[in-house]
Design a protein around this motif. Structure first.
Motif, PDB file in Angstrom:
ATOM      1  N   GLN A  43       0.746  -1.199   0.024  1.00 58.37           N
ATOM      2  CA  GLN A  43       0.038   0.072  -0.047  1.00 58.37           C
ATOM      3  C   GLN A  43       0.798   1.356  -0.081  1.00 58.37           C
ATOM      4  OE1 GLN A  43      -0.387  -2.682   2.308  1.00 58.37           O
ATOM      5  NE2 GLN A  43      -2.019  -3.434   1.388  1.00 58.37           N
ATOM      6  N   LYS A  44       2.136   1.140   0.214  1.00 58.42           N
ATOM      7  CA  LYS A  44       2.995   2.454   0.357  1.00 58.42           C
ATOM      8  C   LYS A  44       3.973   2.297  -0.878  1.00 58.42           C
ATOM      9  CE  LYS A  44       3.309   2.066   5.223  1.00 58.42           C
ATOM     10  NZ  LYS A  44       4.163   1.771   6.387  1.00 58.42           N
ATOM     11  N   PRO A  45       4.178   3.716  -1.740  1.00 60.96           N
ATOM     12  CA  PRO A  45       5.021   3.636  -2.640  1.00 60.96           C
ATOM     13  C   PRO A  45       6.467   3.282  -2.307  1.00 60.96           C
ATOM     14  CG  PRO A  45       4.470   5.767  -1.773  1.00 60.96           C
ATOM     15  CD  PRO A  45       3.845   4.879  -0.898  1.00 60.96           C
ATOM     16  N   ALA A  46       7.127   2.646  -3.303  1.00 63.71           N
ATOM     17  CA  ALA A  46       8.634   2.192  -3.198  1.00 63.71           C
ATOM     18  C   ALA A  46       9.575   3.360  -3.494  1.00 63.71           C
ATOM     19  CB  ALA A  46       8.710   1.038  -4.129  1.00 63.71           C
ATOM     20  N   LYS A  47      10.482   3.629  -2.779  1.00 60.45           N
ATOM     21  CA  LYS A  47      11.794   4.679  -3.224  1.00 60.45           C
ATOM     22  C   LYS A  47      12.239   4.066  -4.671  1.00 60.45           C
ATOM     23  CE  LYS A  47      15.876   6.563  -1.421  1.00 60.45           C
ATOM     24  NZ  LYS A  47      16.817   6.451  -0.369  1.00 60.45           N
ATOM     25  N   ALA A  48      12.172   5.151  -5.542  1.00 54.59           N
ATOM     26  CA  ALA A  48      12.915   4.900  -6.726  1.00 54.59           C
ATOM     27  C   ALA A  48      14.397   4.503  -6.768  1.00 54.59           C
ATOM     28  CB  ALA A  48      12.783   6.202  -7.496  1.00 54.59           C
ATOM     29  N   GLY A  49      14.814   3.449  -7.719  1.00 55.49           N
ATOM     30  CA  GLY A  49      16.034   3.002  -7.790  1.00 55.49           C
ATOM     31  C   GLY A  49      16.393   1.850  -6.796  1.00 55.49           C
ATOM     32  N   THR A  50      15.244   1.501  -6.051  1.00 52.00           N
ATOM     33  CA  THR A  50      15.524   0.327  -4.897  1.00 52.00           C
ATOM     34  C   THR A  50      14.909  -0.960  -5.496  1.00 52.00           C
ATOM     35  OG1 THR A  50      13.146   0.456  -3.939  1.00 52.00           O
ATOM     36  CG2 THR A  50      15.258   2.015  -3.016  1.00 52.00           C
ATOM     37  N   VAL A  51      15.649  -1.949  -4.892  1.00 53.92           N
ATOM     38  CA  VAL A  51      15.117  -3.303  -5.249  1.00 53.92           C
ATOM     39  C   VAL A  51      13.607  -3.425  -5.076  1.00 53.92           C
ATOM     40  CG1 VAL A  51      15.112  -5.768  -4.377  1.00 53.92           C
ATOM     41  CG2 VAL A  51      17.367  -4.426  -4.492  1.00 53.92           C
ATOM     42  N   GLU A  52      12.916  -2.855  -4.257  1.00 49.17           N
ATOM     43  CA  GLU A  52      11.479  -3.124  -3.862  1.00 49.17           C
ATOM     44  C   GLU A  52      10.787  -2.243  -5.165  1.00 49.17           C
ATOM     45  OE1 GLU A  52       8.122  -3.843  -2.192  1.00 49.17           O
ATOM     46  OE2 GLU A  52       9.813  -4.137  -1.025  1.00 49.17           O
ATOM     47  N   ALA A  53      11.307  -0.885  -5.615  1.00 50.85           N
ATOM     48  CA  ALA A  53      10.647  -0.595  -6.675  1.00 50.85           C
ATOM     49  C   ALA A  53      10.528  -1.246  -7.892  1.00 50.85           C
ATOM     50  CB  ALA A  53      11.603   0.841  -6.963  1.00 50.85           C
ATOM     51  N   TRP A  54      12.030  -1.936  -8.051  1.00 49.80           N
ATOM     52  CA  TRP A  54      12.084  -2.890  -9.134  1.00 49.80           C
ATOM     53  C   TRP A  54      11.206  -4.136  -9.412  1.00 49.80           C
ATOM     54  CZ3 TRP A  54      13.673  -8.014  -9.718  1.00 49.80           C
ATOM     55  CH2 TRP A  54      13.940  -8.396 -10.998  1.00 49.80           C
ATOM     56  N   GLY A  55      10.917  -4.660  -8.094  1.00 49.73           N
ATOM     57  CA  GLY A  55      10.407  -5.657  -7.765  1.00 49.73           C
ATOM     58  C   GLY A  55       8.833  -5.494  -8.224  1.00 49.73           C
ATOM     59  N   ARG A  56       8.334  -4.351  -8.473  1.00 49.94           N
ATOM     60  CA  ARG A  56       7.086  -3.908  -8.621  1.00 49.94           C
ATOM     61  C   ARG A  56       7.030  -3.035  -9.873  1.00 49.94           C
ATOM     62  NH1 ARG A  56       4.984  -0.454  -3.587  1.00 49.94           N
ATOM     63  NH2 ARG A  56       5.858  -2.141  -2.363  1.00 49.94           N
ATOM     64  N   ALA A  57       7.962  -2.956 -10.597  1.00 53.18           N
ATOM     65  CA  ALA A  57       8.030  -2.205 -11.848  1.00 53.18           C
ATOM     66  C   ALA A  57       7.380  -2.633 -12.923  1.00 53.18           C
ATOM     67  CB  ALA A  57       9.538  -1.712 -12.256  1.00 53.18           C
ATOM     68  N   PRO A  58       6.552  -1.980 -13.778  1.00 51.32           N
ATOM     69  CA  PRO A  58       5.983  -2.211 -15.030  1.00 51.32           C
ATOM     70  C   PRO A  58       7.084  -2.583 -16.044  1.00 51.32           C
ATOM     71  CG  PRO A  58       5.521  -0.015 -14.784  1.00 51.32           C
ATOM     72  CD  PRO A  58       6.349  -0.696 -13.435  1.00 51.32           C
ATOM     73  N   ASP A  59       8.314  -2.203 -15.996  1.00 50.01           N
ATOM     74  CA  ASP A  59       9.435  -2.612 -16.819  1.00 50.01           C
ATOM     75  C   ASP A  59      10.191  -3.749 -16.466  1.00 50.01           C
ATOM     76  OD1 ASP A  59      10.733  -1.154 -15.087  1.00 50.01           O
ATOM     77  OD2 ASP A  59      11.635   0.031 -16.470  1.00 50.01           O
ATOM     78  N   ASN A  60       9.974  -4.288 -15.372  1.00 51.47           N
ATOM     79  CA  ASN A  60      10.679  -5.581 -15.083  1.00 51.47           C
ATOM     80  C   ASN A  60      10.409  -6.649 -15.838  1.00 51.47           C
ATOM     81  OD1 ASN A  60       8.853  -7.213 -13.932  1.00 51.47           O
ATOM     82  ND2 ASN A  60       9.035  -6.222 -11.577  1.00 51.47           N
ATOM     83  N   PRO A  61      11.289  -7.977 -15.907  1.00 49.83           N
ATOM     84  CA  PRO A  61      10.749  -9.095 -16.682  1.00 49.83           C
ATOM     85  C   PRO A  61       9.641  -9.682 -16.566  1.00 49.83           C
ATOM     86  CG  PRO A  61      13.026  -9.191 -15.826  1.00 49.83           C
ATOM     87  CD  PRO A  61      12.365  -8.059 -15.327  1.00 49.83           C
ATOM     88  N   VAL A  62       8.766  -9.390 -15.425  1.00 50.08           N
ATOM     89  CA  VAL A  62       7.327 -10.035 -15.509  1.00 50.08           C
ATOM     90  C   VAL A  62       6.378  -8.797 -15.640  1.00 50.08           C
ATOM     91  CG1 VAL A  62       7.948 -11.971 -13.956  1.00 50.08           C
ATOM     92  CG2 VAL A  62       7.342  -9.870 -13.005  1.00 50.08           C
TER      93      VAL A  62
END
Length: 137
Positions: free
Chosen positions: A76-95
């Motif tokens: 429910q909270k935004p992920a800090k940009a450039g972090t592993v957390e942000a990458w794990g939910r990013a629309p441009d990651n492999p999934v």
């Protein structure tokens, strides 16, 4: 410190600690609905992550070639940009989005996946009270 390495099965899970070494968790792999899944149990909470995240995160870390902040956050909270957390939910990651599979509990990727990657010898993880980072091995 936890001494049981575990084999990653339901009957013999990996016993891990969060990066700041404040909480214990257990993780194992299983097939759910035809998908290879990491089952993460923290206390009474059970989270599911697509097991593909292990290879994909390792590849991302190798490509970056340096330390990456973990930045764990609830769904429910935004992920800090450039972090592993942000990458794990990013629309441009492999999934194309969340590696977390359980609606409402898809976050905390940056808290629970790095310890497993460290245990598997894929990454180095810092263990400070705050602001931990990881990098590929």
């Amino acid at each position: 410190m936890i001494d049981s390495l575990g084999s990653g099965t339901e009957s013999d899970p990996w016993r891990l600690q969060t990066p700041p070494l404040t909480s214990e968790l257990a993780m194992h792999r299983e097939i759910r609905d035809g998908r290879d899944v990491l089952v993460c149990t923290v206390g009474k909470t059970v989270l599911f992550y697509d097991a593909k995240c292990l290879k994909d995160l390792h590849d991302m870390l190798k490509a970056r070639g340096d330390w990456v902040e973990l930045g764990a956050a609830d769904e429910q909270k935004p992920a800090k940009a450039g972090t592993v957390e942000a990458w794990g939910r990013a629309p441009d990651n492999p999934v194309g989005g969340w590696y977390g599979l359980k609606k409402g509990l898809r976050g905390r990727f940056g808290m629970y996946i790095p310890p497993l990657m460290e245990r598997l010898g894929l990454a180095e993880v810092e263990h400070k009270p705050r602001g931990n980072r990881m990098r590929a091995l």
